[in-house]
Design a protein around this motif. Structure first.
Motif, mmCIF file in Angstrom:
data_model
loop_
_atom_site.group_PDB
_atom_site.id
_atom_site.type_symbol
_atom_site.label_atom_id
_atom_site.label_comp_id
_atom_site.label_asym_id
_atom_site.label_seq_id
_atom_site.Cartn_x
_atom_site.Cartn_y
_atom_site.Cartn_z
ATOM 1 N N GLN A 282 40.506 26.997 40.323
ATOM 2 C CA GLN A 282 40.825 27.484 38.971
ATOM 3 C C GLN A 282 39.804 27.529 38.111
ATOM 4 O O GLN A 282 39.635 28.537 37.324
ATOM 5 N N ARG A 312 49.833 29.654 35.761
ATOM 6 C CA ARG A 312 48.511 28.897 35.332
ATOM 7 C C ARG A 312 47.943 29.976 34.108
ATOM 8 O O ARG A 312 46.939 29.911 33.648
ATOM 9 N N GLU A 315 46.536 27.901 31.167
ATOM 10 C CA GLU A 315 45.171 27.328 31.595
ATOM 11 C C GLU A 315 44.296 28.278 31.257
ATOM 12 O O GLU A 315 43.042 28.139 30.685
ATOM 13 N N GLU A 316 44.219 29.663 31.647
ATOM 14 C CA GLU A 316 43.235 30.662 31.464
ATOM 15 C C GLU A 316 43.205 31.191 29.949
ATOM 16 O O GLU A 316 42.167 31.180 29.423
ATOM 17 N N ALA A 364 50.658 20.495 40.255
ATOM 18 C CA ALA A 364 49.052 20.731 40.156
ATOM 19 C C ALA A 364 48.127 19.786 41.023
ATOM 20 O O ALA A 364 47.344 20.124 41.691
#
Length: 481
Positions: A282, A312, A315-316, A364
Motif C-alpha cells: 500500500q 483502502r 488510507e489513500e 490488515a
C-alpha cells in the motif's frame, strides 16, 4: 446530394414564436421554446392539460381554432406540429410567403429550418443535426454526448462568462489566450467546480491568469470505483474521469472492458493486491499517486468495486491529504450489491432478512476476527468479501456459535462477468463444493436464507452449481498444505 444546412443559434428571448398544434409533440416543442425565453403563441382547437395550464397561467397565448395565416403576424419562427399533413403544408406555405422560418415536425422537405438534437450544460450547448436524413442517428449521438460531457461544464461556462472581460483584457493575444484555456481545462479548475468548490475554482483560475504559461504545480487524484467487472456498471462520472486521466493506477480486479474505456494515451499501471498472492504494498501505491500528482498530472486510482468498501480508499485519501493533493471520490457498485443482483440473490427480503452485514474475511494483518455469536443470529444476511481461502473456517465458526448448518449459502465467482459462476449449497456443504469446483478469487460469499433464491431467481449466466445429494453427508476434505 442536397446542400448541408447552415447551423445557427437563434436568440428568441422575448420574440413572438408560433406553434401550430396542441398535442404531445407541440407540448414538447413549446417546453424547449419556453426555456429559450420566447413569447409563445399556440394555435390549435384544443390543448393538452399541460399546455392548457400554461395558457391559464399566462405563460403562453392560446389562439383557439383552425390555422389562419394571420397567426403568423409578427412572428420570427413557426413550428407546425399537428397530425394533419395538409395543415402542416399550409403552415409551411404561408410561412415561406412571408419569409418566416418554418419547422415542420418529421418533414424535412417542408421545413426551412430544423430543430437539432441538443446537449445542454448551462449556457454551453452542443447541437446535432443530420439535415433530416437520419434523426435517430442524431439522437444516438446526443445520448453518447450526454454521458461524456460532465455537468460541471455548465458552471464552468458561467464562470468563464463572468470573467471573460478580465481574461480578454489581460490576454489580448489570441495565441496566448488559447494556451491559457488549454492549461485551465487540463488543470484543477474543472475538478474544483465538480466538487462544488466554486470559490476555490475562481481563485485557481485567477492564479492561472497571472501566469498562463505555467503548468499547475500539482495535479489531482480521483478515487474511482470501477464496479465488479461489467463495464456497463461503471458510473458516468467514472467514465468521464477515465477520459481525462493522464495516469490510471488500477487494481488487478478491474476488468479489461473497463480499462478499454479509458483515454487511449493514458498511462495504465497495475497496482494489484491479492490476499493470497503477490501484491504491491500500500505504501508503494500511495507513493505512485503522490509522484504523478506532484508532477501536475491528473491521476485516476481505479479500484474494483467501491473504494470505500474494503478498498483502502480511506488510507489513500489520508496520504493525499497529508501532502495537500486535491482529490475527489467517485463511488462504484460494490461487489456485494452487484454479485447479489447478478446471481438473483436479494440481499434483503422482508420474509427472510431484516439486516445486511458487509464483512471481510481478510484484515490488515491476516484473517479477520469477528463476534461470531452475533454473526450467527438468524434473520440477517452476511456478505463476505475475500472469503474463499478461509471459507471452511468461516462456516465452521458460524455453525459452532449457533447458525444452523442447513442455512442457505452461496459463492459468486467473477460476479457480473461473462465467466460468472454461482455455487449454491448450505453452510455445511458449501466448503466441499467450493473445493470440488476450484472456486478462486474474486468471489463473494453470501450466507442467509436469501441465498436460496439463487436457485430460482438466477438470470445471468449458467444456472447455479448444486451439490450432488449423494455427496452431501461426506466429510469436508482436508485443506491442502
Amino acid at each position: 446530394m442536397p446542400a448541408p444546412l447552415f447551423p445557427l443559434f437563434a436568440d428568441l428571448h422575448g420574440r413572438p414564436v408560433l406553434v401550430v398544434g396542441g398535442g404531445a409533440v407541440a407540448e414538447r416543442k413549446t417546453r424547449a421554446l419556453r426555456e429559450a425565453g420566447a413569447e409563445i403563441r399556440i394555435g390549435a382547437p384544443a390543448l393538452t392539460p399541460t399546455l392548457a395550464e400554461w395558457a391559464e397561467l399566462g405563460l403562453i397565448t392560446h389562439l383557439e381554432g383552425e390555422f389562419q395565416p394571420a397567426w403568423l403576424d409578427d412572428v420570427w419562427l413557426v413550428t407546425a406540429a399537428t397530425d394533419h399533413a395538409d395543415v402542416n403544408a399550409a403552415v409551411a406555405d404561408a410561412a415561406n410567403r412571408r419569409r418566416i422560418f418554418a419547422n415542420v415536425v418529421d418533414d424535412a422537405a417542408l421545413s426551412s429550418v430544423q430543430i437539432p438534437a441538443r446537449v445542454q450544460r448551462g449556457p454551453l450547448q452542443v447541437a446535432i443535426s443530420s439535415s433530416g436524413a437520419a434523426p435517430m442517428l442524431a439522437r444516438h449521438l446526443r445520448e453518447r454526448l450526454e454521458s461524456e460531457l460532465d455537468e460541471s461544464l455548465g458552471p464552468l461556462a458561467l464562470l468563464l462568462q463572468r470573467l471573460r472581460p478580465r481574461i480578454t483584457a489581460q490576454l489580448p493575444d489570441i495565441a496566448t489566450r488559447r494556451r491559457f484555456f488549454d492549461t485551465l481545462l487540463q488543470g484543477n479548475v474543472p475538478g474544483l467546480i465538480r466538487a462544488g468548490r466554486l470559490y476555490g475554482a475562481t481563485r485557481q483560475l485567477l492564479c492561472l491568469l497571472g501566469a498562463p504559461r505555467q503548468r499547475p504545480k500539482r495535479g489531482r487524484v480521483a478515487l474511482v470505483g470501477a464496479g465488479p467487472g461489467d463495464a456497463g456498471l461503471l458510473t458516468l462520472r467514472g467514465l468521464r474521469l477515465l477520459n481525462q486521466a493522464d495516469v490510471i493506477l488500477h487494481d488487478r480486479l478491474v476488468s479489461p472492458e473497463v480499462l478499454a474505456l479509458a483515454r487511449r494515451d493514458a498511462e495504465c499501471i497495475e497496482v494489484g493486491k491479492q490476499a493470497d498472492g503477490p501484491s504491491m504494498r500500500q505504501s508503494t501505491i500511495n507513493a505512485l499517486m503522490l509522484e504523478h500528482a506532484l508532477a501536475g498530472k491528473t491521476v485516476v486510482r481505479l479500484k474494483g468495486g467501491d473504494a470505500f468498501v474494503f478498498g483502502r480508499g480511506g488510507e489513500e485519501l489520508q496520504a493525499l491529504r497529508a501532502h495537500d493533493i486535491d482529490y475527489e471520490v467517485v463511488p462504484g457498485i460494490t461487489a456485494a450489491l452487484a454479485c447479489g443482483a447478478y446471481a438473483g440473490i436479494p440481499l434483503t427480503h422482508r420474509d427472510h432478512a431484516n439486516s445486511l452485514r458487509l464483512l471481510t474475511a481478510h484484515g490488515a494483518n491476516g484473517p479477520s476476527e469477528h463476534e461470531w455469536a452475533d454473526l450467527a443470529r438468524p434473520g440477517q444476511t452476511l456478505a463476505v468479501y475475500m472469503g474463499v481461502a478461509g471459507l471452511a473456517n468461516f462456516a465452521q465458526q458460524l455453525i459452532t456459535h449457533g447458525r444452523a448448518a442447513a442455512t442457505p449459502a452461496a459463492l459468486i465467482e467473477n460476479g457480473s462477468r461473462p465467466e460468472q459462476r454461482v455455487i449454491s449449497a448450505t453452510l455445511d456443504t458449501l466448503p466441499a463444493l467450493a473445493r470440488q469446483h476450484a472456486v478462486a478469487s474474486p468471489a463473494l460469499l453470501v450466507v442467509g436464507d436469501v441465498a436460496a433464491h439463487a436457485d430460482t431467481l438466477h438470470w445471468f449466466g449458467a444456472a447455479p452449481l448444486r451439490p450432488d445429494p449423494a455427496d452431501e453427508k461426506k466429510p469436508w476434505p482436508a485443506r491442502a498444505a
